[in-house]
Design an enzyme around this catalytic site. Structure first.
Site, PDB file in Angstrom:
ATOM      1  N   ASP A 139      35.910 -32.407 -11.306  1.00 27.57           N
ATOM      2  CA  ASP A 139      35.557 -31.943 -12.644  1.00 27.57           C
ATOM      3  C   ASP A 139      35.150 -30.472 -12.644  1.00 27.57           C
ATOM      4  O   ASP A 139      35.622 -29.686 -13.453  1.00 27.57           O
ATOM      5  CB  ASP A 139      34.439 -32.826 -13.244  1.00 27.57           C
TER       6      ASP A 139
ATOM      7  N   ASP B 224      31.130 -25.834  -8.312  1.00 26.18           N
ATOM      8  CA  ASP B 224      29.820 -25.233  -8.515  1.00 26.18           C
ATOM      9  C   ASP B 224      29.458 -24.436  -7.259  1.00 26.18           C
ATOM     10  O   ASP B 224      29.942 -23.314  -7.082  1.00 26.18           O
ATOM     11  CB  ASP B 224      28.846 -26.379  -8.821  1.00 26.18           C
TER      12      ASP B 224
ATOM     13  N   ASP C 250      28.495 -35.648 -16.524  1.00 21.25           N
ATOM     14  CA  ASP C 250      27.313 -36.351 -17.028  1.00 21.25           C
ATOM     15  C   ASP C 250      26.021 -35.567 -16.797  1.00 21.25           C
ATOM     16  O   ASP C 250      25.963 -34.653 -15.982  1.00 21.25           O
ATOM     17  CB  ASP C 250      27.162 -37.694 -16.314  1.00 21.25           C
TER      18      ASP C 250
ATOM     19  N   LYS D   9      32.352 -39.744  -9.935  1.00 16.30           N
ATOM     20  CA  LYS D   9      32.948 -40.277 -11.138  1.00 16.30           C
ATOM     21  C   LYS D   9      33.516 -39.171 -12.024  1.00 16.30           C
ATOM     22  O   LYS D   9      34.364 -39.416 -12.867  1.00 16.30           O
ATOM     23  CB  LYS D   9      31.880 -41.031 -11.941  1.00 16.30           C
ATOM     24  N   GLY D  10      32.969 -37.970 -11.880  1.00 11.29           N
ATOM     25  CA  GLY D  10      33.190 -36.906 -12.852  1.00 11.29           C
ATOM     26  C   GLY D  10      34.629 -36.594 -13.220  1.00 11.29           C
ATOM     27  O   GLY D  10      34.917 -36.208 -14.343  1.00 11.29           O
TER      28      GLY D  10
ATOM     29  N   LYS E  13      32.193 -22.578 -11.952  1.00  7.78           N
ATOM     30  CA  LYS E  13      31.036 -21.702 -12.180  1.00  7.78           C
ATOM     31  C   LYS E  13      30.935 -20.740 -11.003  1.00  7.78           C
ATOM     32  O   LYS E  13      30.199 -20.997 -10.043  1.00  7.78           O
ATOM     33  CB  LYS E  13      29.748 -22.550 -12.251  1.00  7.78           C
TER      34      LYS E  13
HETATM   35  P1  IMP Z   1      29.290 -28.444  -5.645  1.00  4.93           P
HETATM   36  O1  IMP Z   1      30.477 -27.571  -5.938  1.00  4.93           O
HETATM   37  O2  IMP Z   1      29.308 -29.049  -4.265  1.00  4.93           O
HETATM   38  O3  IMP Z   1      27.994 -27.752  -5.930  1.00  4.93           O
HETATM   39  O4  IMP Z   1      29.271 -29.728  -6.548  1.00  4.93           O
HETATM   40  C1  IMP Z   1      30.046 -29.914  -7.622  1.00  4.93           C
HETATM   41  C2  IMP Z   1      29.625 -31.228  -8.239  1.00  4.93           C
HETATM   42  O5  IMP Z   1      28.336 -31.091  -8.855  1.00  4.93           O
HETATM   43  C3  IMP Z   1      30.571 -31.602  -9.353  1.00  4.93           C
HETATM   44  O6  IMP Z   1      31.564 -32.479  -8.873  1.00  4.93           O
HETATM   45  C4  IMP Z   1      29.665 -32.263 -10.359  1.00  4.93           C
HETATM   46  O7  IMP Z   1      29.585 -33.647 -10.077  1.00  4.93           O
HETATM   47  C5  IMP Z   1      28.314 -31.661 -10.142  1.00  4.93           C
HETATM   48  N1  IMP Z   1      28.036 -30.587 -11.137  1.00  4.93           N
HETATM   49  C6  IMP Z   1      27.948 -29.273 -10.906  1.00  4.93           C
HETATM   50  N2  IMP Z   1      27.691 -28.580 -12.034  1.00  4.93           N
HETATM   51  C7  IMP Z   1      27.616 -29.499 -13.018  1.00  4.93           C
HETATM   52  C8  IMP Z   1      27.375 -29.402 -14.441  1.00  4.93           C
HETATM   53  O8  IMP Z   1      27.183 -28.334 -15.040  1.00  4.93           O
HETATM   54  N3  IMP Z   1      27.382 -30.584 -15.113  1.00  4.93           N
HETATM   55  C9  IMP Z   1      27.601 -31.785 -14.521  1.00  4.93           C
HETATM   56  N4  IMP Z   1      27.840 -31.913 -13.203  1.00  4.93           N
HETATM   57  C10 IMP Z   1      27.833 -30.784 -12.448  1.00  4.93           C
HETATM   58 MG    MG Z   2      31.245 -34.628  -9.041  1.00  4.02          MG
END
Ligand code: IMP
Ligand code: MG
Length: 188
Positions: free
Chosen positions: A109, A112, A168, A51-52, A140
Protein backbone atom coordinates in the site's frame (compact mmCIF):
# COMPACT_ATOMS: atom_id res chain seq x y z
CA UNK A 1 -16.66 17.42 1.79
CA UNK A 2 -19.85 17.14 3.84
CA UNK A 3 -20.81 13.56 3.13
CA UNK A 4 -18.91 10.56 1.84
CA UNK A 5 -19.95 7.57 -0.20
CA UNK A 6 -20.24 4.01 1.12
CA UNK A 7 -18.50 4.57 4.44
CA UNK A 8 -19.65 5.22 7.93
CA UNK A 9 -16.96 7.65 9.03
CA UNK A 10 -17.69 11.34 9.52
CA UNK A 11 -15.73 13.73 7.32
CA UNK A 12 -14.47 15.46 10.46
CA UNK A 13 -12.19 12.43 11.09
CA UNK A 14 -10.08 13.58 8.15
CA UNK A 15 -7.88 16.54 7.47
CA UNK A 16 -8.01 16.28 3.70
CA UNK A 17 -8.79 13.89 0.86
CA UNK A 18 -5.37 13.30 -0.67
CA UNK A 19 -6.19 10.87 -3.47
CA UNK A 20 -9.73 10.70 -4.85
CA UNK A 21 -11.39 7.62 -6.32
CA UNK A 22 -10.94 9.06 -9.81
CA UNK A 23 -7.25 9.72 -9.25
CA UNK A 24 -6.73 6.19 -7.91
CA UNK A 25 -8.34 4.79 -11.08
CA UNK A 26 -5.96 6.82 -13.23
CA UNK A 27 -2.92 5.72 -11.24
CA UNK A 28 -3.94 2.07 -11.52
CA UNK A 29 -4.44 2.22 -15.25
CA UNK A 30 -1.02 3.88 -15.73
CA UNK A 31 0.77 1.26 -13.60
CA UNK A 32 -1.14 -1.64 -15.19
CA UNK A 33 -0.09 -0.45 -18.65
CA UNK A 34 3.57 -0.42 -17.60
CA UNK A 35 3.23 -3.91 -16.13
CA UNK A 36 1.49 -5.16 -19.29
CA UNK A 37 4.46 -3.92 -21.35
CA UNK A 38 7.21 -5.03 -19.00
CA UNK A 39 5.99 -8.55 -18.24
CA UNK A 40 4.68 -9.60 -21.66
CA UNK A 41 5.75 -13.20 -22.30
CA UNK A 42 7.01 -13.67 -18.72
CA UNK A 43 5.67 -15.81 -15.89
CA UNK A 44 4.36 -13.25 -13.38
CA UNK A 45 3.62 -13.75 -9.69
CA UNK A 46 1.86 -10.87 -7.97
CA UNK A 47 2.54 -11.00 -4.26
CA UNK A 48 0.38 -8.66 -2.17
CA UNK A 49 1.37 -7.72 1.35
CA UNK A 50 -1.52 -8.16 3.78
CA UNK A 51 -3.52 -6.48 4.91
CA UNK A 52 -2.98 -3.00 3.52
CA UNK A 53 -2.44 -3.90 -0.14
CA UNK A 54 -5.50 -6.09 -0.66
CA UNK A 55 -7.78 -3.47 -2.22
CA UNK A 56 -5.10 -1.87 -4.41
CA UNK A 57 -3.97 -5.31 -5.60
CA UNK A 58 -7.46 -6.50 -6.45
CA UNK A 59 -8.14 -3.41 -8.57
CA UNK A 60 -4.66 -3.51 -10.15
CA UNK A 61 -4.72 -7.15 -11.26
CA UNK A 62 -8.05 -6.65 -13.02
CA UNK A 63 -6.34 -4.08 -15.27
CA UNK A 64 -3.40 -6.36 -16.05
CA UNK A 65 -4.01 -8.08 -19.36
CA UNK A 66 -1.39 -10.82 -19.17
CA UNK A 67 -1.65 -14.16 -17.34
CA UNK A 68 -0.54 -14.03 -13.72
CA UNK A 69 -0.65 -15.90 -10.43
CA UNK A 70 -1.53 -14.13 -7.19
CA UNK A 71 -0.41 -14.84 -3.69
CA UNK A 72 -0.24 -13.03 -0.37
CA UNK A 73 2.27 -12.65 2.39
CA UNK A 74 2.11 -11.08 5.77
CA UNK A 75 5.29 -9.31 6.78
CA UNK A 76 5.84 -8.09 10.28
CA UNK A 77 8.86 -6.76 12.05
CA UNK A 78 10.20 -8.50 15.11
CA UNK A 79 9.44 -6.61 18.29
CA UNK A 80 7.86 -3.20 18.29
CA UNK A 81 10.88 -0.97 17.85
CA UNK A 82 12.45 0.00 14.58
CA UNK A 83 13.25 -2.81 12.16
CA UNK A 84 16.70 -3.58 10.91
CA UNK A 85 17.33 -4.93 7.44
CA UNK A 86 16.72 -8.67 7.13
CA UNK A 87 14.76 -8.67 10.37
CA UNK A 88 11.30 -9.45 9.12
CA UNK A 89 8.92 -12.29 9.88
CA UNK A 90 7.09 -13.53 6.81
CA UNK A 91 3.97 -15.67 6.64
CA UNK A 92 3.48 -17.24 3.20
CA UNK A 93 0.01 -18.07 1.89
CA UNK A 94 1.44 -20.18 -0.95
CA UNK A 95 4.73 -22.05 -0.83
CA UNK A 96 6.95 -19.48 -2.54
CA UNK A 97 9.45 -22.23 -3.41
CA UNK A 98 6.94 -23.34 -6.06
CA UNK A 99 7.33 -19.95 -7.76
CA UNK A 100 11.10 -19.58 -8.06
CA UNK A 101 10.88 -19.66 -11.87
CA UNK A 102 8.48 -16.67 -11.85
CA UNK A 103 9.19 -12.96 -11.95
CA UNK A 104 7.83 -11.72 -8.65
CA UNK A 105 6.16 -8.32 -8.25
CA UNK A 106 5.54 -7.43 -4.62
CA UNK A 107 2.65 -5.01 -4.09
CA UNK A 108 2.25 -2.87 -0.99
CA UNK A 109 0.00 0.00 0.00
CA UNK A 110 2.60 2.56 1.05
CA UNK A 111 6.36 2.95 1.14
CA UNK A 112 7.36 4.67 4.36
CA UNK A 113 10.74 3.98 6.04
CA UNK A 114 11.42 1.29 3.40
CA UNK A 115 12.45 -1.17 6.13
CA UNK A 116 9.74 -3.71 5.33
CA UNK A 117 10.43 -3.89 1.59
CA UNK A 118 14.18 -3.86 2.13
CA UNK A 119 13.96 -6.83 4.48
CA UNK A 120 11.56 -8.57 2.15
CA UNK A 121 13.96 -8.14 -0.76
CA UNK A 122 16.71 -9.90 1.22
CA UNK A 123 14.25 -12.63 2.16
CA UNK A 124 13.14 -13.23 -1.45
CA UNK A 125 16.72 -13.10 -2.79
CA UNK A 126 17.84 -15.63 -0.19
CA UNK A 127 14.95 -17.88 -1.25
CA UNK A 128 16.25 -17.83 -4.81
CA UNK A 129 14.04 -15.39 -6.72
CA UNK A 130 16.00 -13.82 -9.54
CA UNK A 131 13.67 -11.11 -10.75
CA UNK A 132 12.16 -9.12 -7.84
CA UNK A 133 10.34 -5.82 -8.32
CA UNK A 134 8.15 -3.69 -6.08
CA UNK A 135 5.01 -1.64 -6.59
CA UNK A 136 3.41 0.68 -4.03
CA UNK A 137 0.37 2.89 -4.37
CA UNK A 138 1.85 5.62 -2.19
CA UNK A 139 5.31 6.82 -1.20
CA UNK A 140 6.38 9.06 1.69
CA UNK A 141 9.96 9.79 0.57
CA UNK A 142 10.73 12.07 3.54
CA UNK A 143 10.50 9.13 5.92
CA UNK A 144 12.99 6.82 4.19
CA UNK A 145 15.54 4.96 6.35
CA UNK A 146 16.38 2.01 4.09
CA UNK A 147 17.01 2.83 0.45
CA UNK A 148 14.91 0.61 -1.82
CA UNK A 149 14.29 0.78 -5.54
CA UNK A 150 10.53 0.64 -6.11
CA UNK A 151 9.84 0.42 -9.84
CA UNK A 152 6.13 1.27 -9.81
CA UNK A 153 4.96 4.10 -7.54
CA UNK A 154 1.44 5.49 -7.68
CA UNK A 155 1.85 8.83 -5.95
CA UNK A 156 4.33 10.58 -3.69
CA UNK A 157 2.76 12.24 -0.66
CA UNK A 158 3.84 14.43 2.25
CA UNK A 159 4.75 12.95 5.59
CA UNK A 160 1.23 12.55 6.98
CA UNK A 161 -0.64 9.56 8.34
CA UNK A 162 -3.12 8.43 5.71
CA UNK A 163 -6.04 6.01 5.69
CA UNK A 164 -8.50 4.51 3.25
CA UNK A 165 -8.43 2.21 0.23
CA UNK A 166 -6.89 -0.59 2.32
CA UNK A 167 -4.85 1.56 4.69
CA UNK A 168 -5.94 1.55 8.30
CA UNK A 169 -5.59 3.29 11.62
CA UNK A 170 -6.11 0.65 14.33
CA UNK A 171 -7.92 -1.50 11.72
CA UNK A 172 -10.43 1.25 10.86
CA UNK A 173 -10.95 3.17 7.60
CA UNK A 174 -9.77 0.40 5.20
CA UNK A 175 -13.13 0.44 3.42
CA UNK A 176 -12.98 4.08 2.33
CA UNK A 177 -12.92 4.37 -1.47
CA UNK A 178 -10.39 7.26 -1.34
CA UNK A 179 -7.23 8.10 0.60
CA UNK A 180 -7.35 10.82 3.25
CA UNK A 181 -5.02 12.24 5.86
CA UNK A 182 -6.30 11.57 9.33
CA UNK A 183 -7.16 14.55 11.50
CA UNK A 184 -4.67 14.85 14.34
CA UNK A 185 -7.39 14.72 16.97
CA UNK A 186 -7.94 11.06 16.00
CA UNK A 187 -4.56 9.90 17.27
CA UNK A 188 -3.80 12.39 20.04
P1 IMP B 1 7.87 0.75 6.16
O1 IMP B 1 8.11 1.23 4.76
O2 IMP B 1 8.65 -0.48 6.53
O3 IMP B 1 8.06 1.84 7.17
O4 IMP B 1 6.39 0.27 6.38
C1 IMP B 1 5.39 0.48 5.51
C2 IMP B 1 4.14 -0.07 6.16
O5 IMP B 1 3.74 0.78 7.25
C3 IMP B 1 2.99 -0.03 5.18
O6 IMP B 1 2.86 -1.28 4.54
C4 IMP B 1 1.81 0.30 6.06
O7 IMP B 1 1.24 -0.91 6.54
C5 IMP B 1 2.36 1.06 7.22
N1 IMP B 1 2.17 2.52 7.04
C6 IMP B 1 3.12 3.44 6.82
N2 IMP B 1 2.61 4.68 6.70
C7 IMP B 1 1.27 4.54 6.85
C8 IMP B 1 0.17 5.47 6.83
O8 IMP B 1 0.30 6.69 6.64
N3 IMP B 1 -1.06 4.93 7.03
C9 IMP B 1 -1.27 3.60 7.23
N4 IMP B 1 -0.27 2.70 7.25
C10 IMP B 1 0.99 3.16 7.08
MG1 MG C 1 1.49 -2.75 5.38
Amino acid sequence: MSNISNAEYPMSDFKKILVSEEEIKGIISRIANEINDNYAGKKLLICAILKGAFIFTSDLIRQIKIPLDVTFIKASSYGNGSVSVGDVKVIEFSDLNDYLSFDILVVDDILDTGNTLCSLKSFLKAKGFRNIEFCTLLDKPDRRESPIDVKYIGKKIENEFVVGYGLDFNEKYRSLPFIASLDEKMYK
